[in-house]
Motif scaffolding. Structure first.
Motif: not given
Ligand SMILES: [Zn+2]
Length: 505
Positions: A354-381
């Protein structure tokens, strides 16, 4: 090599194939299978030789960079582990019976396909490629549209075969493909309901057709993918939903058929089993009844249908998300580890795909997908408001902070993801956006409708709080959150293990 790479997209058109054409095509697919297996055996052999070479082992120990890439060149050449060496190897097939069925371009493309698979395996990125069994070869492709498999206006030409396409002129997707330059052509066989169906895939130059209603929106969008849920928060819209929940009923049916098949297998081969239900060791002959074969065909069809259904659910979800913005942010997750931890149902939902498809489609539509590391952000905490970082157990489905911030956990993570910039949470931005987003998250929760006759997954953390708006106490929640909490290894217990060894051959 050396040629500039251009974007491509694929358009698929069904073919009308007569029985005699089908026979020829199947013979060609069989020839292709032989070439594939021969090339695979050869390149696995060469890979083994390569791994033994001293120069290769020395190169592996170097740090990544140009020098290392260069150091690999000689050992690769020494054992002929290069794409073009494999082409040279595959050339021989053009001079035997296979040459009557396949042209040289198709043969070389097969060699390329094998080489890439073995190379990825050599890099440790993919598993060991497998040899293809009878009737398992489903695609062949050409190198260019000039020779070999060619597309001509309304039909495919290939070594004396002339395959008519069934073209729906009113379909804008197909019309767009037909008006683009064709780079090369692929033929695909699908086994649908026990029958062979053939399709032509035109690999065209340029960008795929974009339906007007699927155009990308504007602004940042944060995503949070859980084992069975997905939360998406944008600047104007937010939603939390079960990920591919509609596949559940198909799973149940597949499971029923599998048990049916197992019973048939046991009935047909009673001598192969021990009294406790386990399979006897040593070589055995397995018999299949006609009914068992029928069950197998049914099962294969169910698997195919589930895969097709999943693909379409993924597509719908991707399009919905793309409409929400043009900058998508999510945590970088290893979906393999995900699957290992949360089990087969996650694998069935295929979040990685699913994520691969999101990236592919976003790229071909000129949008950007950022995947950031969990370690530096620790969003869930993290709490964006007061900056507190506190670990929450997975069973705790609500973010409740002393500073007064209360939100459903997944939606809150997605909101924080939306506010990530350059791999770190931008707290100022989060504080600024919160008042608006808070209302969106409330709306997202009240939008959730259980699919007819089903309970909501406990991971939503909504049991008993739909009306009141206040979170349930954590411990009540935890006991019901089996959906999302992986069972501790101990809890699986001897009972389960024993049951499984008896039931599966
Ligand atoms: Zn706080």
């Amino acid at each position: 090599m050396g040629r500039a790479k251009t974007d491509s997209f694929v358009v698929e058109i069904p073919l009308r194939v007569s029985p005699s054409q089908e026979k020829q095509l199947l013979a060609r697919l069989e020839a292709a299978r032989q070439v594939y297996n021969a090339c695979l055996g050869e390149s696995l052999k060469r890979l083994d030789l390569l791994r033994q070479s001293k120069a290769y082992q020395a190169a592996r120990k170097m740090t990544k960079g140009k020098a290392r890439t260069r150091a690999f060149r000689d050992p690769n050449a020494a054992v002929s582990f290069r794409e073009y060496d494999l082409h040279a190897y595959a050339k021989q097939f053009n001079h035997c019976w296979i040459g009557d069925h396949l042209d040289i371009n198709t043969i070389q493309k097969l060699a390329t396909r094998v080489f890439k698979a073995v190379q990825q395996y050599g890099f440790g990125k993919r598993g060991r490629p497998r040899f293809k069994g009878r009737n398992q070869m489903d695609t062949v492709e050409g190198k260019s549209n000039a020779s070999g498999i060619r597309w001509r206006e309304t039909h495919v030409e290939w070594l004396g075969l002339d395959l008519q396409a069934v073209i729906d002129r009113d379909d804008p997707v197909i019309a767009h493909g037909l008006s683009s330059r064709v780079k090369y052509v692929r033929l695909v066989r699908r086994k649908i309901n026990g029958r062979n169906r053939f399709y032509v895939q035109l690999v065209c130059e340029g960008q795929p057709y974009q339906k007007p209603r699927n155009q990308v929106g504007e602004g940042s969008v944060g995503l949070d993918l859980g084992p069975s849920t997905i939360a998406v928060v944008g600047e104007r819209e937010a939603f939390l939903t079960q990920f591919c929940s509609k596949l559940e009923t198909r799973n149940q049916e597949i499971r029923r058929r599998q048990r049916h098949l197992d019973r048939q297998r046991r009935a047909n081969n009673a001598d192969n089993y021990n009294p406790d239900g386990t399979v006897k060791p040593g070589p055995k002959v397995w018999h299949k009844s006609a009914r068992q074969r029928r069950t197998e065909a049914k099962l294969a069809e169910l698997h195919r249908k589930r895969a097709a259904h999943r693909k379409s659910l993924h597509g719908q979800l991707v399009n919905r998300i793309l409409r929400m913005g043009n900058w998508f942010k999510l945590e970088k997750v290893s979906y393999r580890a995900f699957q290992r931890r949360f089990g087969r149902s996650v694998g069935m939902r295929a979040p990685g795909t699913f994520v691969r498809q999101l990236k592919r489609k976003a790229e071909s539509a000129g949008a950007e997908v950022d995947e950031f590391p969990t370690r530096t952000t620790r969003l869930s905490q993290t709490c964006h408001n007061c900056g507190t970082v506190a670990k929450k157990p997975l069973s705790q489905r609500w973010h409740v902070c002393d500073c007064g911030i209360v939100a459903q956990r997944d939606l809150y993570s997605a909101f924080l993801a939306m506010c990530v910039e350059g791999e770190e949470l931008n707290a100022d931005r989060a504080r600024e956006a919160w008042s608006g987003v808070d209302a969106l998250l409330q709306a997202a929760l009240s939008d959730i409708q259980p699919t007819s006759g089903r309970r909501l997954p406990s991971s939503f953390g909504l049991s008993g709080r739909r009306q009141s708006g206040s979170p349930v106490e954590a411990n009540v929640n935890a006991s019901k959150a089996q959906d999302v909490v992986p069972p501790p290894v101990q809890a699986v217990g001897e009972f389960e293990k024993a049951r499984w060894t008896v039931r599966t051959p």
